[in-house]
Design an enzyme around this catalytic site. Structure first.
Site, PDB file in Angstrom:
ATOM      1  CG  HIS A 130      76.339-102.149   7.110  1.00  0.00           C
ATOM      2  ND1 HIS A 130      75.957-101.698   8.350  1.00  0.00           N
ATOM      3  CD2 HIS A 130      77.681-101.979   7.051  1.00  0.00           C
ATOM      4  CE1 HIS A 130      77.025-101.269   9.007  1.00  0.00           C
ATOM      5  NE2 HIS A 130      78.087-101.434   8.238  1.00  0.00           N
TER       6      HIS A 130
ATOM      7  NE  ARG B  86      77.310-102.473  14.242  1.00  0.00           N
ATOM      8  CZ  ARG B  86      77.730-103.443  13.450  1.00  0.00           C
ATOM      9  NH1 ARG B  86      77.959-104.637  13.950  1.00  0.00           N
ATOM     10  NH2 ARG B  86      77.915-103.234  12.166  1.00  0.00           N
TER      11      ARG B  86
END
Ligand SMILES: Cc1cc2nc3c(=O)[nH]c(=O)nc-3n(C[C@H](O)[C@H](O)[C@H](O)COP(=O)(O)OP(=O)(O)OC[C@H]3O[C@@H](n4cnc5c(N)ncnc54)[C@H](O)[C@@H]3O)c2cc1C
Length: 604
Positions: free
Chosen positions: A236, A256
């Site tokens: 990740h 995000r």
């Protein structure tokens, strides 16, 4: 032999995360007597840590969304080596599974007109993730757990399974021990479901908890099942990098998804330059277009603006961050900056309450006024046990698998949010299939005493040794080696070295010693988890060596391109035990119908 009790059930589910709970509920509802085993307390499974949400094409925020777009996104994100039938079932059934969860009591965030709110995530064309702030997994596990308890499912907590018991007709149950006392226990079952999650503890820097030691993958492998696509480990892009004690802890993609901007030490918004050419048109052209997208999102509105570059797929963002740091443009603690502080503080606190608290408590950073420092962390296993798409049946009769432990849906790279919906869709399907198998078996299976005796002796061995290394030292060396030689970027020489080192580590593990007694002894517990980690690490290293191309999360510096010519027709790697050692070979993907293929036209 130590005294132990045998519990008999129609269906034994090993693992009480989202997949295990959903499977248990379905099997119980189908009339099976179900036993549910977990090695920690009920409710503490990994699923509870999930933050961002579950992907389902409900079209509440983006009416243009549909199962077809979700199917295509999943396949494109997985670099087209996903099991297409799994991707189709997942995309078509996820909305119903989410609505069902709501009917069972899950309280989701809402659109202004009261429907389940959906947020965007990397690689998803539309806002698609049903969520509860950044605590979606907690709500999911609470809801499933309440339902399982209400149905009267028998739960065995703090019980670690160390071996599956087999017979001529396949898997007949399992053997393990109580973590509280160290005493052995056995389970006889007409059908056994593995739902034990991932493998993150094979690496030092990981978002995963201690529970992720690849137990289910190793148990299945030792029972004769096949592991596919083990080279695809998801790193990740955003884990915490500071302070050292929390390095690797996840910074949810929801940051995000809500508009978080990535910058390097020079202040450059570097993701612009890492967008793959063939996907460039899916992303905003300018900062201004990206900001318009974020503004519309924060108001729950659809927009014609395209998504920001930070919402590229995880494999791509992780490689971008790694490269920025390696080339000297990293933040003070070896990461990059992720900034959401340009949005109103109240909005950030409402949408990302856990992230706000996590950074305040652990790093003394207020994310409403300044950026976070983030870097890649081992997060998710795309590879795992080979299963039939519709039923979760493994290649061994009587053995089923669902959730992160199973493979196929995500191909070479999982899109965020596709795991929680995977657990619901395939947990339910697998539970139903396991109950059906149980109905076809007359009597409770007989457990082979030789296998039980062997498993009992294996439990005692590390405690009985008067000398030997402890498991922690071997685990540290394993984790360090996997990060160094089988990390984000790989080359053949490193992989060969890793395979050699794994053989040495296994030799050390075979004579490992555990001090103390059996009750609550984490050093002793680790011995068995470490054995599993060694098995899955070998499968990862060997499969990574076999795949001489770069695809999704698997990046070979010595084979930097995707090689459809060599790998197009035989896209999965398969690891299995043969004559006491592990073999890995390539195998053709399941065929895809013309209708599904049509949905992928132009995709690559
Ligand atoms: C921090 C974090 C955030 C995430 N956020 C998201 C997100 O927003 N959306 C999304 O889709 N995905 C997310 N993921 C991924 C997702 O949470 C996991 O893939 C998913 O929860 C796995 O569920 P599972 O049911 O397969 O396994 P788990 O939930 O981990 O459950 C595994 C169970 O198996 C048991 N077990 C393991 N070994 C044994 C054994 N030997 N004997 C007995 N029991 C055993 C454990 O005790 C546990 O009960 C996130 C992951 C992390 C780490």
């Amino acid at each position: 032999m130590a005294e132990f009790k045998t519990h008999a059930h129609d269906v034994l589910v090993i693992g009480a995360g989202g997949a295990g709970l959903r499977a248990a509920i379905e099997a119980k509802t189908a009339g099976a007597d179900v036993g549910l085993v977990c090695k920690s307390l009920l409710g503490k499974a990994h699923t509870v840590m999930a933050e961002g949400g579950m992907a389902a094409a409900m079209g509440h925020v983006a009416p243009a969304d549909s199962w077809k777009v979700h199917f295509r996104d999943t396949m494109v994100g997985g670099k087209l080596i996903n099991n297409p039938t799994m991707a189709q079932l997942h995309a078509t059934e996820a909305p119903d599974r989410v609505r069902e969860l709501e009917a069972w009591g899950a309280i989701f965030d809402r659109t202004p007109d009261g429907r389940i709110l959906q947020r965007p995530f990397g690689g998803h064309t539309h806002a698609r993730l049903a969520h509860v702030g950044d605590r979606t997994g907690l709500e999911m596990i609470r809801t499933l757990q309440d339902r399982a308890v209400a149905l009267g499912i028998q739960v065995y907590m703090e019980c670690t399974v160390t071996r599956l018991i087999t017979g001529a007709d396949g898997v007949r149950g399992a053997f393990g021990y109580w973590r509280t006392t160290g005493r052995p226990v056995a389970f006889a079952a007409k059908a056994t479901v593995l739902a034990t999650g991932g493998i993150g503890r094979a690496y030092t820097v990981t978002s995963n908890s201690w529970e992720y030691s690849g137990d289910g993958q190793a148990l299945a492998y030792e029972a004769g099942a096949e592991l596919i696509d083990m080279e695809f480990v998801q790193f990740h892009p955003t884990g915490m990098v500071w302070p050292p004690g929390v390095r690797g802890l996840l910074v949810t993609e929801a940051v995000r998804g809500e508009g978080g901007i990535l910058r390097n030490a020079l202040g450059e918004r570097f993701m612009w330059k890492y967008l793959p050419d063939d996907r460039r048109t899916e992303y905003a052209e300018t900062d201004e277009e990206a900001t318009r997208w974020v503004t519309a999102l924060s108001r729950g509105q659809d927009t014609d603006a395209r998504r920001p570059p930070e919402l590229s797929t995880r494999d791509n963002v992780a490689r971008a961050i790694y490269t920025e740091v390696k080339e000297g443009r990293g933040s003070p603690h070896g990461g990059v900056f992720l900034d959401i502080s340009y949005l109103p503080a109240e909005h950030v606190k409402r949408k990302l309450p856990s992230m706000y608290e996590q950074f305040k408590e652990l790093a003394d950073v207020d994310i409403t006024t300044g950026p976070m420092e983030v870097g890649p962390t081992t997060h998710y296993m795309m590879g795992g046990i080979r299963v039939d798409a519709a039923t979760g049946q493994t290649t061994v009769p009587g053995l089923f698998a669902a959730g992160e432990v199973a493979a196929g849906l995500h191909g070479a790279n999982r899109l965020g949010g596709n795991s929680l919906s995977d657990l619901l869709v395939f947990g339910a399907r697998t539970g139903a299939a396991a109950a059906k198998r149980a109905r076809s078996v007359d009597a409770s299976p007989y457990l082979d005493p030789v296998q039980v005796q062997g498993a009992t002796a294996a439990l005692a061995a590390p405690l009985d040794r008067s000398e030997g290394e402890d498991a922690y030292a071997i685990q540290r060396d394993l984790q360090e080696m996997m990060g160094r030689l089988v990390g984000i970027f790989r080359v053949e020489a490193d992989l060969d070295e890793a395979i050699g080192e794994l053989a040495d580590l296994r030799r050390r593990w075979q004579v490992v010693r555990a001090a103390g007694g059996r009750a609550y002894n984490p050093g002793w517990n680790l011995v068995f988890e470490l054995g599993n980690l060694l098995t899955v690490s070998e499968a990862i290293a060997r499969s990574a060596r076999q795949r001489t191309e770069s695809r999704g999360a698997h990046s070979r510096l010595d084979h930097p391109a995707m090689d459809d010519a060599s790998w197009g027709g035989q896209n999965s790697t398969v690891a299995r035990a043969a004559d006491g050692s592990m073999t890995v070979r390539a195998t053709p993907l399941p065929t895809m119908s013309d209708d599904l293929r049509g949905l992928l036209s132009g995709a690559h």
